[in-house]
Every structure is written in structure tokens, then in C-alpha cells.
Design an enzyme around this catalytic site. Structure first.
Site, PDB file in Angstrom:
ATOM      1  N   LYS A  76       4.517 -11.782  33.663  1.00 17.89           N
ATOM      2  CA  LYS A  76       3.309 -12.000  34.448  1.00 17.89           C
ATOM      3  C   LYS A  76       3.458 -13.314  35.195  1.00 17.89           C
ATOM      4  O   LYS A  76       3.574 -14.380  34.592  1.00 17.89           O
ATOM      5  CB  LYS A  76       2.094 -12.041  33.516  1.00 17.89           C
ATOM      6  CG  LYS A  76       0.786 -12.267  34.245  1.00 17.89           C
ATOM      7  CD  LYS A  76      -0.390 -12.123  33.303  1.00 17.89           C
ATOM      8  CE  LYS A  76      -1.685 -12.460  33.991  1.00 17.89           C
ATOM      9  NZ  LYS A  76      -2.836 -12.331  33.100  1.00 17.89           N
ATOM     10  N   LYS A  90       3.930  -7.757  36.529  1.00 21.28           N
ATOM     11  CA  LYS A  90       2.697  -7.990  37.280  1.00 21.28           C
ATOM     12  C   LYS A  90       2.800  -9.269  38.082  1.00 21.28           C
ATOM     13  O   LYS A  90       3.261 -10.262  37.525  1.00 21.28           O
ATOM     14  CB  LYS A  90       1.568  -8.097  36.256  1.00 21.28           C
ATOM     15  CG  LYS A  90       0.223  -8.407  36.824  1.00 21.28           C
ATOM     16  CD  LYS A  90      -0.722  -8.652  35.699  1.00 21.28           C
ATOM     17  CE  LYS A  90      -1.991  -9.198  36.292  1.00 21.28           C
ATOM     18  NZ  LYS A  90      -2.891  -9.704  35.326  1.00 21.28           N
TER      19      LYS A  90
HETATM   20  C1  PBG Z   1      -6.308 -11.909  32.446  1.00 24.19           C
HETATM   21  C2  PBG Z   1      -5.877 -11.055  33.561  1.00 24.19           C
HETATM   22  C3  PBG Z   1      -5.767 -11.340  34.932  1.00 24.19           C
HETATM   23  C4  PBG Z   1      -5.437 -10.134  35.560  1.00 24.19           C
HETATM   24  C5  PBG Z   1      -5.314  -9.171  34.562  1.00 24.19           C
HETATM   25  N1  PBG Z   1      -5.580  -9.764  33.339  1.00 24.19           N
HETATM   26  C6  PBG Z   1      -6.055 -12.567  35.716  1.00 24.19           C
HETATM   27  C7  PBG Z   1      -5.297 -13.790  35.554  1.00 24.19           C
HETATM   28  O1  PBG Z   1      -4.301 -13.900  34.855  1.00 24.19           O
HETATM   29  O2  PBG Z   1      -5.771 -14.749  36.173  1.00 24.19           O
HETATM   30  C8  PBG Z   1      -5.257  -9.935  37.034  1.00 24.19           C
HETATM   31  C9  PBG Z   1      -5.415  -8.542  37.537  1.00 24.19           C
HETATM   32  C10 PBG Z   1      -5.601  -8.403  38.984  1.00 24.19           C
HETATM   33  O3  PBG Z   1      -5.466  -9.359  39.784  1.00 24.19           O
HETATM   34  O4  PBG Z   1      -5.910  -7.277  39.402  1.00 24.19           O
HETATM   35  N2  PBG Z   1      -5.499 -12.957  32.094  1.00 24.19           N
END
Ligand code: PBG
Length: 304
Positions: A176, A229
């Protein structure tokens, strides 16, 4: 006849945002077509998505109130726990995935416990594991840890097993990136960090080898799925993870990726349906088995 990558409804996961109240449908301004939904509306939207052929939802929560220790994340009657139970009833055969993180529930908006301006990795693990167990208790089939704390998959696996949830799977947000593409999500989930950013725990977009290490660690800790992601800007990473690991692979087509298509389409600059299908197909071609996308319903309709 000779098409190689085939996007199917079975590959899609629809994200939904559960909020307090009843009969609430509040559109997220930066994500047209995406809403904050009260639990009754989550149940309804999940069921209608299932009827369209979308097999799974991933649930996020906007709690009544936030605090330093993210109490709302692991409350028995927390908004996500209630949403899980409601979907179990309205769409009994739907796969229910719960996003397991603290950022929507902490007053400071970080994904872990904060002391003196620092996010504390190890002290966050217990709360993250507790959150996963409470989601399993509510009936989640899959928990999806997204906090990027080191050791979270192992901590969750151990806690789930100790509580009798050996059958609950873990979809690890393994790779991520610290991405600006999450902007609209933070509006949808009201989870922007109050200070600093997430670069200490999320990844640098320039790093690919580190991505393999992150995936390796989650694999070793017992992840059942790996996730990359965002999706489109990281197709090379998706392909590399596909080639190195034999686990089911998920890709999150995130909020900013969705918002860009929506915005250009609203101006008549691109053909929304074609761009959407081309994008999702490219994610599939790069190696994803499962795609989390706010377009799940629209895609499912077209893939009938
Ligand atoms: C929680 C999380 C996030 C997303 C999914 N789970 C946001 C982040 O890390 O700030 C982002 C999903 C999206 O942008 O569609 N940590």
C-alpha cells in the site's frame, strides 16, 4: 475467442461506507455515485449489488465519535459491526469483507496509536487485532488489514485463531503506497490525518523491491490474499507480485482513480463506460484476481 484477460462480475468487490442514522444517503462530493450510507441503506445497497452479480462488499465505517484509542473500531455495536450483521441478513450469500484499520476511528486520523506525535507500530497491533476479532464476531468472512503496521497480519491471525475464527480469511493490504490518490476516500471516510502524513508506514511510490518484501512478510504471516493499492499507477507491481506469489491477488482501484474518470466523463472529455472497462480490464491483465472498485455495480451491469 482469443481474448486473454477476462473481466468477470465474480472478480468485483464493492466498497461501502457505513454511517450512523437511518435512511441516510449522503453523496461524497468528490466521488459522484458514492454515498455515506446508514446501516439500513448499506444492507439495501449490498443486496442490490449482489443481485447485479457483485459477489462481495468491503465495508468502511464512520463512527458516531472518534477518540485516541479508536474505540469505535472494535465496539460490539460499532457502525461496521452493525453493517456486517445487516448485510448478512439482506444478502446472506454475499462475501462480507471488513476493512480493518483505525484511521476512521481515531481523533487524529492516523492508522495506529499515536504518542507524542509518533505512530507506535507495536502498540497498535493489539487494537488492530481486537478490531478484526470484533468484525469476525459480527460475521465478516474476510478481514482486510489496511493500516500498514508491521506484524499486523500475524497478530490478526493469532487473535482470530485464539477466538475460534480459524475460518475467517485475511486479505492483506500488503503493498500500500502513500498515495495522493486516496484523497477523495479521506473525504468519504472522514479519515484525513490531523497532522503529518502516512509516509512513515505507507510505501514510497518509487519502490518496487520493497513491495516484494512487504508482500513476502504478509505471505509468511499467513495472509490469504495479497493486495496492491492503488491499482492503475502500480500495474508493474501487480504483475511482479503475481509472478512471485501464488496467493489470490487483489487490486484496489482507489477513490482518486475513480474520481478522475468521473470528472473527465462529466465534462464529456472521455467515454466513461469504455474508460472504466478498459481500466478494470488492464488491472485484470496485469494479474489481479479480485478488483475492489467503486465501479463494481456499473461494471457488473455491463458484464452481464
Ligand atoms: C484506510 C484505508 C484507506 C483506503 C482504504 N483503506 C485510506 C488511507 O490509507 O488513507 C483508501 C481507499 C481509496 O482511496 O479508495 N487506511
Amino acid at each position: 475467442m482469443v481474448r486473454e484477460a477476462r473481466l468477470a462480475r465474480e472478480n468485483l468487490v464493492l466498497p461501502l461506507f457505513a454511517c450512523p442514522g437511518e435512511r441516510v444517503r449522503r453523496e461524497v462530493s468528490s466521488m459522484p455515485g458514492v454515498f455515506n450510507l446508514s446501516v439500513d441503506e448499506v444492507a439495501r445497497d449490498a443486496a442490490s449489488a449482489f443481485d447485479l452479480g457483485v459477489p462481495a462488499v468491503i465495508l468502511f465505517g464512520l463512527p458516531e465519535s472518534k477518540d485516541e484509542t479508536a474505540t469505535g473500531a472494535y465496539a460490539r455495536d460499532g457502525v461496521v459491526q452493525r453493517a456486517i450483521r445487516a448485510v448478512r441478513k439482506s444478502a446472506p450469500d454475499m462475501i462480507v469483507i471488513a476493512d480493518t484499520c483505525l484511521c476512521e476511528y481515531t481523533s487524529h486520523g492516523h492508522c495506529g496509536v499515536v504518542r507524542e506525535g509518533e505512530v507506535l507500530n507495536d502498540e497498535s497491533l493489539e487494537l488492530i487485532a481486537q478490531t478484526a476479532v470484533s468484525q469476525a464476531e459480527a460475521g465478516a468472512d474476510v478481514v482486510a488489514p489496511s493500516a500498514m503496521m508491521d506484524g499486523q497480519v500475524g497478530a490478526i491471525r493469532e487473535a482470530l485463531d485464539a477466538s475460534g475464527f480459524q475460518h475467517v480469511a485475511i486479505m492483506a493490504y500488503a503493498v500500500k503506497y502513500a498515495s495522493a490518490f486516496y484523497g477523495p476516500f479521506r473525504e468519504a471516510a472522514d479519515s484525513a490525518p490531523a497532522f503529518g502524513d502516512r509516509r512513515a508506514y505507507q510505501m514510497d511510490s518509487a519502490n518496487a523491491r520493497e513491495a516484494m518484501r512487504e508482500a513476502e512478510i504478509d505471505y509468511a504471516e499467513g495472509a490469504d490474499f495479497l493486495m496492491v493499492k492503488p491499482a492503475l499507477p502500480y500495474l508493474d507491481i501487480l504483475r511482479q507480485v503475481r509472478e512471485r506469489f501464488d496467493l489470490p491477488l487483489a487490486a484496489y482501484h482507489v477513490s482518486g482513480e475513480y474520481a478522475m474518470i468521473k470528472a473527465a466523463a462529466a465534462r464529456g472529455w472521455i467515454d466513461e463506460q469504455r474508460v472504466m472497462l478498459e481500466t478494470l480490464t488492464s488491472i485484470k491483465r496485469a494479474g489481479a484476481d479480485v478488483i475492489l472498485t467503486y465501479y463494481a455495480r456499473e461494471a457488473a451491469r455491463l458484464l452481464r
